[in-house]
Motif scaffolding. Sequence first.
Motif, PDB file in Angstrom:
ATOM      1  N   LEU A  24       0.914  -1.239  -0.082  1.00 24.45           N
ATOM      2  CA  LEU A  24      -0.068  -0.166   0.050  1.00 24.45           C
ATOM      3  C   LEU A  24       0.980   0.915  -0.078  1.00 24.45           C
ATOM      4  O   LEU A  24       0.585   2.020  -0.544  1.00 24.45           O
ATOM      5  N   ALA A  25       1.680   1.309   0.793  1.00 24.87           N
ATOM      6  CA  ALA A  25       2.730   2.550   0.963  1.00 24.87           C
ATOM      7  C   ALA A  25       3.294   3.026  -0.147  1.00 24.87           C
ATOM      8  O   ALA A  25       3.732   3.941  -1.199  1.00 24.87           O
ATOM      9  N   LEU A  26       3.361   1.817  -1.708  1.00 20.78           N
ATOM     10  CA  LEU A  26       4.612   1.687  -2.014  1.00 20.78           C
ATOM     11  C   LEU A  26       3.660   1.969  -3.708  1.00 20.78           C
ATOM     12  O   LEU A  26       4.315   2.446  -4.906  1.00 20.78           O
ATOM     13  N   HIS A  27       1.930   2.024  -3.650  1.00 17.87           N
ATOM     14  CA  HIS A  27       1.566   3.050  -4.152  1.00 17.87           C
ATOM     15  C   HIS A  27       1.081   4.128  -4.693  1.00 17.87           C
ATOM     16  O   HIS A  27       0.799   4.465  -5.351  1.00 17.87           O
ATOM     17  N   ASN A  28       1.683   4.745  -3.681  1.00 17.23           N
ATOM     18  CA  ASN A  28       1.964   6.033  -3.510  1.00 17.23           C
ATOM     19  C   ASN A  28       3.473   6.505  -3.191  1.00 17.23           C
ATOM     20  O   ASN A  28       4.071   6.634  -2.101  1.00 17.23           O
TER      21      ASN A  28
END
Length: 405
Positions: free
Chosen positions: A371-375
């Motif tokens: 999820l962190a890597l999506h932003n």
Amino acid sequence: MTTSLSILGSISREDFLRDYWQKKPLLIRQALPGFIPPLDIDELAGLALEETVESRIVMEQGSDGPWQAFNGPFEESFFETLPEENWTLLVQAVDHLLPEVGAVLQHFDFLPRWRMDDVMISYAPIGGSVGPHIDYYDVFLLQASGQRRWRLGQFCDESTPLLPNTRLKILTDFQANPEQDWVLEPGDLLYLPPQLAHWGTSLSEDCTTWSVGFRALSAEEALCGAADFIGERLREDQRYTDADLTLPRHTAEIDDAALERLQKLLQQVINSPAALSEWFGRAMTQTKYADQLIPQDTDWTTATLNELIEYAEATENLLAVSEGSRLAFRSAAEGQWLFADGEAWFYSASLQPWIEDLCRRFTFDTQFIKLALHNSESATLLLHLINQGSIYLLDEDAGDEQPLH
């Protein structure tokens, strides 16, 4: 509808904060029933031998007089010279050293995490004590093994007389309250508000007590710290002025008008919500020890994170908050900050749910990292925390760690 937390027994979180927090003591029998400490007395003494561990021994009757304190690190031979009774070993910040000790802090999630200081563990044979004293912070005393008698006394302040000729702040007049005289068994918990006199004495050979302490800035620390932080950001042209000056009664007199102008200037420069927010967040998440964090030898990148999760299961815990690290955030009209171990970063309001999830967790699974890597912004913040040592890579078998019960 109120909710209860097991460590508070039948007291709800809301009732505890309203009726007890910083107001009066509370004894909770069997707050952690069946509690088994994850380290024994020999292991605790072993920590006191380490150069990087803060420790001390208090003897009720030392060679130089009563209530003598010795600071670690200690040699093994020193322990061999100790008497059979009437001394106490105290080891500071054991939760910074052992994750299984730090796990007990999860039971105190009804209090701000940035207020927590550390877990100090003390061992004492029969009669061991540090004398009647006060603390200027809140503390929860968890009996881990053996029995300790606690006697509570009066509320004190800076003017309360102390015993001379000792580095310890021992009260000369301890006014014991007969209704607050308790023997704690393993699993029992005692909460003490600041400045309440207390005196604990070991009643057994295997008495260990865990002290969960909370940070409390003094007015001096707050004033000097905020002034230094804000002062570095002030303009050269922000000065004392007196355009309203009238003919003085005496040329050497500093009159009330002058003091009012000074007060107005100070109020103007201190009235900076953004600067105060940033300073306070940095100050309250500052590490306990200067060299506490272990930064990455080589900075991680998004490629490192992608490689980490490539073959991991979705629920596998891969990362963890470093022992002793503090994460906090502030979201207000003046801006949004993520704070970690004395550092601060701005973040976008849209990132708020992710920030709150980040600061709520102790471990981070594959799903969270994905999820962190999506932003790009959340990925950058996560990498900042990893690279400065606030978050670290768990060992292969550490993903199943559970809080103490």
